[in-house]
Design a protein around this motif. Structure first.
Motif, PDB file in Angstrom:
ATOM      1  N   ASN A 227       0.828  -1.213   0.000  1.00  0.00           N
ATOM      2  CA  ASN A 227       0.000   0.000   0.000  1.00  0.00           C
ATOM      3  C   ASN A 227       0.863   1.263   0.000  1.00  0.00           C
ATOM      4  OD1 ASN A 227      -2.403  -1.579   0.135  1.00  0.00           O
ATOM      5  ND2 ASN A 227      -2.056  -1.841   2.346  1.00  0.00           N
ATOM      6  N   THR A 228       1.832   1.264  -0.883  1.00  0.00           N
ATOM      7  CA  THR A 228       2.838   2.335  -0.948  1.00  0.00           C
ATOM      8  C   THR A 228       2.572   3.250  -2.142  1.00  0.00           C
ATOM      9  OG1 THR A 228       4.482   0.878   0.054  1.00  0.00           O
ATOM     10  CG2 THR A 228       5.300   2.818  -1.119  1.00  0.00           C
ATOM     11  N   PRO A 229       2.458   4.554  -1.928  1.00  0.00           N
ATOM     12  CA  PRO A 229       2.291   5.470  -3.063  1.00  0.00           C
ATOM     13  C   PRO A 229       3.566   5.587  -3.881  1.00  0.00           C
ATOM     14  CG  PRO A 229       2.500   6.702  -1.008  1.00  0.00           C
ATOM     15  CD  PRO A 229       2.434   5.254  -0.632  1.00  0.00           C
ATOM     16  N   LEU A 230       3.394   5.702  -5.204  1.00  0.00           N
ATOM     17  CA  LEU A 230       4.546   5.807  -6.098  1.00  0.00           C
ATOM     18  C   LEU A 230       4.155   6.644  -7.311  1.00  0.00           C
ATOM     19  CD1 LEU A 230       7.438   4.951  -6.959  1.00  0.00           C
ATOM     20  CD2 LEU A 230       6.390   2.938  -8.045  1.00  0.00           C
ATOM     21  N   SER A 249      -3.009  21.314 -25.224  1.00  0.00           N
ATOM     22  CA  SER A 249      -1.566  21.407 -25.018  1.00  0.00           C
ATOM     23  C   SER A 249      -0.860  20.170 -25.545  1.00  0.00           C
ATOM     24  CB  SER A 249      -1.252  21.581 -23.524  1.00  0.00           C
ATOM     25  OG  SER A 249      -1.729  20.467 -22.797  1.00  0.00           O
ATOM     26  N   ASP A 250       0.382  20.344 -25.919  1.00  0.00           N
ATOM     27  CA  ASP A 250       1.189  19.246 -26.445  1.00  0.00           C
ATOM     28  C   ASP A 250       2.131  18.777 -25.346  1.00  0.00           C
ATOM     29  OD1 ASP A 250       2.495  17.418 -27.960  1.00  0.00           O
ATOM     30  OD2 ASP A 250       3.745  18.882 -29.017  1.00  0.00           O
ATOM     31  N   LYS A 251       1.701  17.805 -24.585  1.00  0.00           N
ATOM     32  CA  LYS A 251       2.490  17.313 -23.463  1.00  0.00           C
ATOM     33  C   LYS A 251       3.314  16.112 -23.905  1.00  0.00           C
ATOM     34  CE  LYS A 251      -0.846  18.975 -20.072  1.00  0.00           C
ATOM     35  NZ  LYS A 251      -1.743  18.644 -18.952  1.00  0.00           N
ATOM     36  N   SER A 252       4.565  16.070 -23.453  1.00  0.00           N
ATOM     37  CA  SER A 252       5.474  15.017 -23.893  1.00  0.00           C
ATOM     38  C   SER A 252       5.628  13.893 -22.871  1.00  0.00           C
ATOM     39  CB  SER A 252       6.855  15.604 -24.199  1.00  0.00           C
ATOM     40  OG  SER A 252       7.402  16.217 -23.036  1.00  0.00           O
ATOM     41  N   GLU A 253       5.131  14.110 -21.674  1.00  0.00           N
ATOM     42  CA  GLU A 253       5.281  13.102 -20.620  1.00  0.00           C
ATOM     43  C   GLU A 253       3.945  12.810 -19.958  1.00  0.00           C
ATOM     44  OE1 GLU A 253       9.850  13.658 -19.025  1.00  0.00           O
ATOM     45  OE2 GLU A 253       8.249  14.793 -18.046  1.00  0.00           O
ATOM     46  N   LEU A 254       3.858  11.620 -19.420  1.00  0.00           N
ATOM     47  CA  LEU A 254       2.675  11.180 -18.689  1.00  0.00           C
ATOM     48  C   LEU A 254       3.088  10.800 -17.274  1.00  0.00           C
ATOM     49  CD1 LEU A 254      -0.328  10.191 -18.559  1.00  0.00           C
ATOM     50  CD2 LEU A 254       0.536   7.960 -19.324  1.00  0.00           C
ATOM     51  N   THR A 255       2.504  11.434 -16.292  1.00  0.00           N
ATOM     52  CA  THR A 255       2.789  11.112 -14.899  1.00  0.00           C
ATOM     53  C   THR A 255       1.666  10.245 -14.353  1.00  0.00           C
ATOM     54  OG1 THR A 255       4.012  13.168 -14.557  1.00  0.00           O
ATOM     55  CG2 THR A 255       3.222  12.030 -12.587  1.00  0.00           C
ATOM     56  N   VAL A 256       2.040   9.143 -13.730  1.00  0.00           N
ATOM     57  CA  VAL A 256       1.074   8.176 -13.215  1.00  0.00           C
ATOM     58  C   VAL A 256       1.247   8.059 -11.706  1.00  0.00           C
ATOM     59  CG1 VAL A 256       0.183   5.823 -13.400  1.00  0.00           C
ATOM     60  CG2 VAL A 256       1.267   6.906 -15.381  1.00  0.00           C
ATOM     61  N   ASN A 288      -4.139   5.404  -9.430  1.00  0.00           N
ATOM     62  CA  ASN A 288      -4.995   6.369  -8.739  1.00  0.00           C
ATOM     63  C   ASN A 288      -5.329   7.564  -9.625  1.00  0.00           C
ATOM     64  OD1 ASN A 288      -4.820   4.847  -6.343  1.00  0.00           O
ATOM     65  ND2 ASN A 288      -2.893   5.834  -5.814  1.00  0.00           N
ATOM     66  N   GLU A 289      -4.326   8.015 -10.396  1.00  0.00           N
ATOM     67  CA  GLU A 289      -4.511   9.229 -11.179  1.00  0.00           C
ATOM     68  C   GLU A 289      -3.448   9.299 -12.263  1.00  0.00           C
ATOM     69  OE1 GLU A 289      -4.661  14.099 -10.414  1.00  0.00           O
ATOM     70  OE2 GLU A 289      -4.277  12.706  -8.763  1.00  0.00           O
ATOM     71  N   THR A 290      -3.795   9.949 -13.368  1.00  0.00           N
ATOM     72  CA  THR A 290      -2.823  10.252 -14.405  1.00  0.00           C
ATOM     73  C   THR A 290      -2.867  11.750 -14.691  1.00  0.00           C
ATOM     74  OG1 THR A 290      -4.425   9.780 -16.170  1.00  0.00           O
ATOM     75  CG2 THR A 290      -2.982   7.973 -15.472  1.00  0.00           C
ATOM     76  N   SER A 291      -1.749  12.284 -15.145  1.00  0.00           N
ATOM     77  CA  SER A 291      -1.669  13.730 -15.384  1.00  0.00           C
ATOM     78  C   SER A 291      -2.503  14.164 -16.588  1.00  0.00           C
ATOM     79  CB  SER A 291      -0.208  14.148 -15.588  1.00  0.00           C
ATOM     80  OG  SER A 291       0.359  13.449 -16.685  1.00  0.00           O
ATOM     81  N   ILE A 292      -2.856  13.205 -17.447  1.00  0.00           N
ATOM     82  CA  ILE A 292      -3.686  13.465 -18.616  1.00  0.00           C
ATOM     83  C   ILE A 292      -4.817  12.440 -18.626  1.00  0.00           C
ATOM     84  CG2 ILE A 292      -3.733  13.614 -21.150  1.00  0.00           C
ATOM     85  CD1 ILE A 292      -0.730  14.171 -21.037  1.00  0.00           C
ATOM     86  N   ILE A 293      -6.002  12.866 -19.042  1.00  0.00           N
ATOM     87  CA  ILE A 293      -7.128  11.939 -19.083  1.00  0.00           C
ATOM     88  C   ILE A 293      -6.816  10.803 -20.047  1.00  0.00           C
ATOM     89  CG2 ILE A 293      -9.563  11.661 -19.667  1.00  0.00           C
ATOM     90  CD1 ILE A 293      -9.971  14.577 -18.975  1.00  0.00           C
ATOM     91  N   MET A 294      -7.041   9.569 -19.560  1.00  0.00           N
ATOM     92  CA  MET A 294      -6.783   8.388 -20.380  1.00  0.00           C
ATOM     93  C   MET A 294      -7.964   7.442 -20.308  1.00  0.00           C
ATOM     94  SD  MET A 294      -2.798   7.409 -19.694  1.00  0.00           S
ATOM     95  CE  MET A 294      -2.888   6.196 -21.004  1.00  0.00           C
TER      96      MET A 294
END
Length: 376
Positions: A227-230, A249-256, A288-294
């Motif tokens: 149960n560790t956040p990452l 916007s033209d985003k080059s990275e995806l944060t998960v 839990n979440e992504t920086s861009i809707i997927m």
């Protein structure tokens, strides 16, 4: 009867004389946290966070500092600045300034290990600045820095995002050939202490640092995490068909943002002559979440994400390995496995430093994302 009463009275008087003198609670102060900085001239400055038992004082904690040639002398100088008796009590957190840690902290740690009043579960941490700056932040924020630091470090250790920071763990790792300690790295942000990562030690001297993501990945190789956040950032190219840019916007990275339900690693020595190690890591995680809707309507999207995260984690672990070879440190403890597999079972730190730059490690990471859905 008179003789019996005389004997009883005499015993009571003698027994009463054996009771040590008491101290009024209001005249005592307990040291809860301590900071240590070595000054440019070689003197030692200690900063004490003490708790007072004074009903007349609305704020029951304060910080005092003192300078001396020895740690004891600095502590006594600091105690001269308060009008109550300071008792070591139970120091829950010890902080060393970065420059002090670069010179080595073994001299100070020996005093802690020998002191029977000090618990081996107390936390040790390093400040990116002076230890005094961390402990005197309470003057600006009016928060209880001692309890705040203890709770902050314990929370991250309990969640698995940070390797153990206890005195026992540091001392045990320090004394193990082929293994080097790591400690939490503190900074100040918005007027209060903040955990920013870990400091890598070559025995008792800090030589490098890493961020909190690196700390979590390293901890996966040290223990089983649950149960560790990452938080992981991966390239966005493999997911162009599954993402939506509401702002254009033209985003080059995806944060998960993940929760590691369970992460566990196994380390093996495959070839003692090379030497070649194999690290197998199994991680079960929820998104839990992504920086861009997927949209994860297709199973292949999840498999792509798992593959990208696996590549990123292997890259991070190779970065730790490169750092280990550059600074001749072993935070993972490969040297322990090497020593165990040697016929003699013996290995010195100097021997391992000669071998360490030539070791090879194969990292095999298997990530299974169990829960996701449509993520925003």
């Amino acid at each position: 009867m008179k003789k019996l009463l005389f004997l009883l009275t005499t015993c009571v008087i003698f027994l009463a004389s054996c009771i040590p003198p008491t101290q009024e609670l209001e005249s005592l102060a307990v040291i809860n946290a301590r900071g240590i900085d070595r000054l440019d001239n070689g003197d030692i400055e200690t900063t004490l966070l003490v708790y007072r038992f004074d009903q007349q004082t609305p704020q029951n904690f304060t910080t005092v500092s003192g300078v001396g040639k020895t740690l004891k002398g600095a502590r006594e100088t600091a105690a001269n600045n308060i009008n109550f008796r300071a008792s070591p009590g139970q120091i829950n957190t010890e902080i060393y300034g970065y420059e002090t840690a670069e010179r080595g902290i073994l001299h100070f740690m020996n005093g802690l290990v020998r002191d029977s009043r000090v618990s081996d579960t107390m936390n040790i941490a390093i400040s990116t600045e002076s230890a005094k700056n961390i402990l005197t932040e309470e003057n600006k924020t009016n928060i209880d820095i001692g309890n705040f630091l203890e709770s902050l470090i314990n929370k991250e250790v309990d969640e698995g995002t940070l390797p153990s920071a206890s005195l026992y763990t540091f001392s045990n790792t320090y004394g193990t050939p082929g293994h080097d300690p790591v400690l939490p790295l503190l900074d100040t942000m918005d007027g209060r202490p903040n955990l920013i990562g870990i400091g890598y030690f070559q025995k008792d001297r800090i030589v490098a640092s890493g961020d909190m993501t690196e700390a979590t990945i390293l901890n996966t190789l040290k223990t089983t995490i649950k149960n560790t956040p990452l938080e992981i950032t991966v390239p966005i190219e493999p997911f162009v068909d599954s993402i939506y840019h509401p702002d254009g916007s033209d985003k080059s990275e995806l944060t998960v943002e993940l929760t590691v339900v369970k992460g566990k690693s196994n380390i093996k020595l495959l070839d003692i002559n090379q030497p070649l190690f194999e690290v197998n890591t199994k991680i079960r995680a929820d998104i839990n979440e992504t920086s861009i809707i997927m949209a994860f309507s297709e199973e292949k999207t999840i498999h792509r994400l798992e593959a990208e995260i696996e590549k990123k984690l292997v890259s991070l672990l190779n970065g730790i390995l490169d750092k280990s070879k550059e600074h001749l440190i072993d935070p993972i403890g490969f040297g322990r496995y090497y020593r165990i597999n040697k016929p003699s079972g013996l290995l010195t730190d100097e021997e391992w430093k000669e071998i360490l730059p030539d070791i090879q490690v194969d990292y095999n990471i298997d990530i299974d994302i169990e829960n996701y859905g449509t993520i925003m």
